[in-house]
Write a protein that holds these residues in place. Structure first.
Motif, PDB file in Angstrom:
ATOM      1  N   LEU A   1      -8.856  52.628  60.769  1.00 29.04           N
ATOM      2  CA  LEU A   1      -8.199  53.719  60.054  1.00 29.04           C
ATOM      3  C   LEU A   1      -9.103  54.378  59.019  1.00 29.04           C
ATOM      4  CD1 LEU A   1      -4.777  51.912  59.598  1.00 29.04           C
ATOM      5  CD2 LEU A   1      -5.296  53.750  61.211  1.00 29.04           C
ATOM      6  N   GLN A   2     -10.316  53.829  58.847  1.00 33.32           N
ATOM      7  CA  GLN A   2     -11.323  54.416  57.955  1.00 33.32           C
ATOM      8  C   GLN A   2     -10.805  54.557  56.525  1.00 33.32           C
ATOM      9  OE1 GLN A   2     -12.488  58.051  60.012  1.00 33.32           O
ATOM     10  NE2 GLN A   2     -13.910  56.942  61.310  1.00 33.32           N
ATOM     11  N   VAL A   3     -10.282  53.433  56.006  1.00 36.41           N
ATOM     12  CA  VAL A   3      -9.787  53.398  54.631  1.00 36.41           C
ATOM     13  C   VAL A   3     -10.273  52.111  53.978  1.00 36.41           C
ATOM     14  CG1 VAL A   3      -7.729  54.778  55.106  1.00 36.41           C
ATOM     15  CG2 VAL A   3      -7.639  52.299  55.367  1.00 36.41           C
TER      16      VAL A   3
ATOM     17  N   ASP B   1       3.963  46.431  51.853  1.00 32.03           N
ATOM     18  CA  ASP B   1       5.212  47.187  51.873  1.00 32.03           C
ATOM     19  C   ASP B   1       5.993  46.914  53.153  1.00 32.03           C
ATOM     20  OD1 ASP B   1       6.931  49.566  50.850  1.00 32.03           O
ATOM     21  OD2 ASP B   1       6.473  50.085  52.931  1.00 32.03           O
ATOM     22  N   LEU B   2       5.317  46.939  54.302  1.00 28.19           N
ATOM     23  CA  LEU B   2       5.995  46.689  55.576  1.00 28.19           C
ATOM     24  C   LEU B   2       6.501  45.254  55.655  1.00 28.19           C
ATOM     25  CD1 LEU B   2       3.586  48.626  57.982  1.00 28.19           C
ATOM     26  CD2 LEU B   2       5.867  49.333  57.217  1.00 28.19           C
ATOM     27  N   GLY B   3       5.790  44.332  54.996  1.00 33.65           N
ATOM     28  CA  GLY B   3       6.262  42.954  54.944  1.00 33.65           C
ATOM     29  C   GLY B   3       7.515  42.820  54.098  1.00 33.65           C
ATOM     30  N   GLU B   4       7.532  43.473  52.943  1.00 37.49           N
ATOM     31  CA  GLU B   4       8.689  43.409  52.054  1.00 37.49           C
ATOM     32  C   GLU B   4       9.931  44.023  52.697  1.00 37.49           C
ATOM     33  OE1 GLU B   4       7.451  45.310  48.490  1.00 37.49           O
ATOM     34  OE2 GLU B   4       6.348  43.566  47.732  1.00 37.49           O
ATOM     35  N   ARG B   5       9.709  44.942  53.621  1.00 38.34           N
ATOM     36  CA  ARG B   5      10.836  45.596  54.290  1.00 38.34           C
ATOM     37  C   ARG B   5      11.265  44.860  55.555  1.00 38.34           C
ATOM     38  NH1 ARG B   5       8.633  51.515  54.757  1.00 38.34           N
ATOM     39  NH2 ARG B   5      10.734  52.025  55.454  1.00 38.34           N
ATOM     40  N   GLY B   6      10.635  43.707  55.817  1.00 39.66           N
ATOM     41  CA  GLY B   6      11.111  42.836  56.865  1.00 39.66           C
ATOM     42  C   GLY B   6      10.522  43.045  58.246  1.00 39.66           C
ATOM     43  N   PHE B   7       9.462  43.869  58.357  1.00 41.12           N
ATOM     44  CA  PHE B   7       8.886  44.141  59.671  1.00 41.12           C
ATOM     45  C   PHE B   7       7.710  43.218  59.997  1.00 41.12           C
ATOM     46  CE2 PHE B   7      10.390  48.455  58.251  1.00 41.12           C
ATOM     47  CZ  PHE B   7      11.571  48.412  58.982  1.00 41.12           C
ATOM     48  N   LEU B   8       7.011  42.747  58.972  1.00 40.04           N
ATOM     49  CA  LEU B   8       5.821  41.926  59.163  1.00 40.04           C
ATOM     50  C   LEU B   8       5.951  40.625  58.374  1.00 40.04           C
ATOM     51  CD1 LEU B   8       3.032  44.660  58.681  1.00 40.04           C
ATOM     52  CD2 LEU B   8       4.151  43.962  60.816  1.00 40.04           C
TER      53      LEU B   8
ATOM     54  N   ALA C   1       0.633  55.778  60.168  1.00 38.94           N
ATOM     55  CA  ALA C   1      -0.065  55.302  61.366  1.00 38.94           C
ATOM     56  C   ALA C   1       0.499  53.957  61.820  1.00 38.94           C
ATOM     57  CB  ALA C   1      -1.559  55.193  61.100  1.00 38.94           C
ATOM     58  N   LEU C   2       0.680  53.017  60.892  1.00 35.24           N
ATOM     59  CA  LEU C   2       1.192  51.702  61.259  1.00 35.24           C
ATOM     60  C   LEU C   2       2.677  51.771  61.612  1.00 35.24           C
ATOM     61  CD1 LEU C   2      -0.641  49.295  58.789  1.00 35.24           C
ATOM     62  CD2 LEU C   2      -1.237  49.941  61.121  1.00 35.24           C
ATOM     63  N   TRP C   3       3.415  52.637  60.929  1.00 33.73           N
ATOM     64  CA  TRP C   3       4.832  52.836  61.270  1.00 33.73           C
ATOM     65  C   TRP C   3       4.948  53.356  62.704  1.00 33.73           C
ATOM     66  CZ3 TRP C   3       9.265  51.799  58.537  1.00 33.73           C
ATOM     67  CH2 TRP C   3      10.462  52.344  59.039  1.00 33.73           C
ATOM     68  N   LEU C   4       4.071  54.286  63.061  1.00 32.14           N
ATOM     69  CA  LEU C   4       4.073  54.826  64.421  1.00 32.14           C
ATOM     70  C   LEU C   4       3.813  53.729  65.443  1.00 32.14           C
ATOM     71  CD1 LEU C   4       3.995  57.113  66.517  1.00 32.14           C
ATOM     72  CD2 LEU C   4       1.596  57.458  65.924  1.00 32.14           C
ATOM     73  N   ARG C   5       2.858  52.863  65.159  1.00 33.67           N
ATOM     74  CA  ARG C   5       2.527  51.796  66.107  1.00 33.67           C
ATOM     75  C   ARG C   5       3.675  50.790  66.255  1.00 33.67           C
ATOM     76  NH1 ARG C   5      -3.843  50.688  64.414  1.00 33.67           N
ATOM     77  NH2 ARG C   5      -4.513  52.855  64.691  1.00 33.67           N
ATOM     78  N   LEU C   6       4.502  50.665  65.221  1.00 33.39           N
ATOM     79  CA  LEU C   6       5.675  49.797  65.309  1.00 33.39           C
ATOM     80  C   LEU C   6       6.793  50.438  66.108  1.00 33.39           C
ATOM     81  CD1 LEU C   6       5.831  48.444  61.635  1.00 33.39           C
ATOM     82  CD2 LEU C   6       5.313  47.092  63.676  1.00 33.39           C
ATOM     83  N   THR C   7       6.808  51.768  66.181  1.00 33.58           N
ATOM     84  CA  THR C   7       7.916  52.453  66.830  1.00 33.58           C
ATOM     85  C   THR C   7       7.593  52.962  68.223  1.00 33.58           C
ATOM     86  OG1 THR C   7       7.289  54.546  65.756  1.00 33.58           O
ATOM     87  CG2 THR C   7       8.932  53.179  64.633  1.00 33.58           C
ATOM     88  N   ASP C   8       6.313  53.077  68.561  1.00 33.05           N
ATOM     89  CA  ASP C   8       5.987  53.634  69.876  1.00 33.05           C
ATOM     90  C   ASP C   8       5.611  52.569  70.906  1.00 33.05           C
ATOM     91  OD1 ASP C   8       3.401  52.831  69.296  1.00 33.05           O
ATOM     92  OD2 ASP C   8       2.536  54.840  69.286  1.00 33.05           O
TER      93      ASP C   8
ATOM     94  N   VAL D   1     -10.422  65.113  66.209  1.00 35.37           N
ATOM     95  CA  VAL D   1      -9.452  65.427  65.167  1.00 35.37           C
ATOM     96  C   VAL D   1      -8.688  64.181  64.774  1.00 35.37           C
ATOM     97  CG1 VAL D   1      -9.157  67.841  65.780  1.00 35.37           C
ATOM     98  CG2 VAL D   1      -7.747  66.110  66.893  1.00 35.37           C
ATOM     99  N   LYS D   2      -8.227  64.163  63.540  1.00 36.80           N
ATOM    100  CA  LYS D   2      -7.400  63.068  63.050  1.00 36.80           C
ATOM    101  C   LYS D   2      -6.000  63.250  63.610  1.00 36.80           C
ATOM    102  CE  LYS D   2      -5.824  63.149  58.860  1.00 36.80           C
ATOM    103  NZ  LYS D   2      -5.768  63.174  57.385  1.00 36.80           N
ATOM    104  N   GLY D   3      -5.627  62.406  64.554  1.00 40.21           N
ATOM    105  CA  GLY D   3      -4.321  62.518  65.182  1.00 40.21           C
ATOM    106  C   GLY D   3      -3.357  61.454  64.706  1.00 40.21           C
ATOM    107  N   VAL D   4      -3.820  60.191  64.673  1.00 42.92           N
ATOM    108  CA  VAL D   4      -2.958  59.089  64.265  1.00 42.92           C
ATOM    109  C   VAL D   4      -2.629  59.186  62.776  1.00 42.92           C
ATOM    110  CG1 VAL D   4      -2.779  56.596  64.038  1.00 42.92           C
ATOM    111  CG2 VAL D   4      -3.876  57.588  66.051  1.00 42.92           C
ATOM    112  N   GLY D   5      -1.337  59.177  62.473  1.00 43.25           N
ATOM    113  CA  GLY D   5      -0.925  59.201  61.079  1.00 43.25           C
ATOM    114  C   GLY D   5      -1.025  60.566  60.416  1.00 43.25           C
TER     115      GLY D   5
END
Length: 285
Positions: A46-48, A59-66, A20-27, A246-250
């Motif tokens: 995200l209900q988690v 993880d996204l921070g370690e990979r240089g995106f955040l 879901a967060l990867w999608l928001r970074l790419t779209d 329906v669960k669409g995101v992610g």
């Protein structure tokens, strides 16, 4: 897209939030310099659990995106780019972002779609349009066929549980109309770049059970729509407390690739989805 580590709180929920967060970074939802919603807001959205949100952000921070600064929140410092062939494994499902980027690297692009709203697909299509305008990719022809639910169909979802309350269905209808108009705008922008574009839209009298995208008559991405009961916030800010959506995101996507036997025969699962789409397309108006 490289494979993130499986952290505590991982598994299916972790993958869903990561996708879901990867999608928001790419779209285009999140751009460089944007400050992400707080962890508490992402947790509710995200209900988690907070643990899963923190693990994905780490993880996204370690990979240089955040980048996170105490007291200032989490900021987007870089965006993913699609390079090479899409990848998937047991930890991370394939993403539409990767496959549509690969499809647009070819001179001839064909995209067949079955969806409830097409919002995610159109977001990625916009990203590819912007790459064409920037001169980074140069497709010659793009053909898109979209199979969406009919506006006047009695859909199983999305809807309010109260049969007299039509607000949720009208919200869906209005959003689909907006997305279709946006798709037309992006196609016009491609035409302005001397790309030959054909956009075809047909309607079915039922809600789809799954999201399906067929790309360049080679790859199929399939994700099941899972109905959930809960509150839905309308565009005017009011909330319908009990509704079906329906669960669409992610949503997890599954990849199937075409395998040709002889000249035209295809005994793969891709062939089954290709046949399914073509038959529904012919029956729709």
């Amino acid at each position: 897209m490289s494979t993130p580590k499986k952290r505590e709180g991982g598994g299916r929920t972790y993958r869903r939030v990561h996708n879901a967060l990867w999608l928001r970074l790419t779209d285009g939802t999140y751009r460089v310099g944007d400050v992400l919603p707080t962890q508490r807001e992402l947790e509710k959205d995200l209900q988690v659990s907070r643990t899963v949100v923190q693990s994905v952000l780490k993880d996204l921070g370690e990979r240089g995106f955040l980048a996170s600064v105490r007291g200032s929140g989490t900021t987007v410092v870089a965006l993913p780019t699609a390079k090479g062939s899409p990848q998937s494994d047991s930890q991370v499902r394939p993403t539409l972002y990767e496959y549509i980027g690969t499809a647009f690297s070819e001179p001839e692009v064909t995209l067949d779609l079955v969806a409830l709203t097409a919002e995610t697909f159109i977001g990625h299509f916009r990203s590819q349009t912007e790459l064409v305008e920037a001169g980074r990719i140069t497709p010659q022809r793009v053909t898109v066929r979209m199979l969406l639910p009919s506006e006047d169909a009695d859909l199983e979802f999305p809807r309010a549980l109260d049969p007299k309350d039509d607000r949720v269905r009208l919200r869906w209808r209005n959003r689909v109309r907006l997305h279709i108009a946006e798709m037309g705008d992006y196609c016009d922008r491609l035409k302005a770049q001397n790309v030959e574009v054909k956009l075809l839209i047909r309607r079915r009298r039922r809600a789809p059970e799954f999201k399906l995208v067929l790309l360049n008559d080679t790859h199929a991405l399939v994700g099941l729509y899972s109905p959930v009961v809960g509150p839905i916030r309308l565009d005017d800010g009011t909330v319908v407390q009990r509704a079906v959506d329906v669960k669409g995101v992610g949503v997890n996507l599954h990849h199937y690739e075409r395998h040709v036997v002889g000249v035209e025969d295809d005994d793969s699962q891709y062939g089954d989805y290709r046949e399914w789409f073509d038959s529904r397309w012919k029956l729709s108006t």
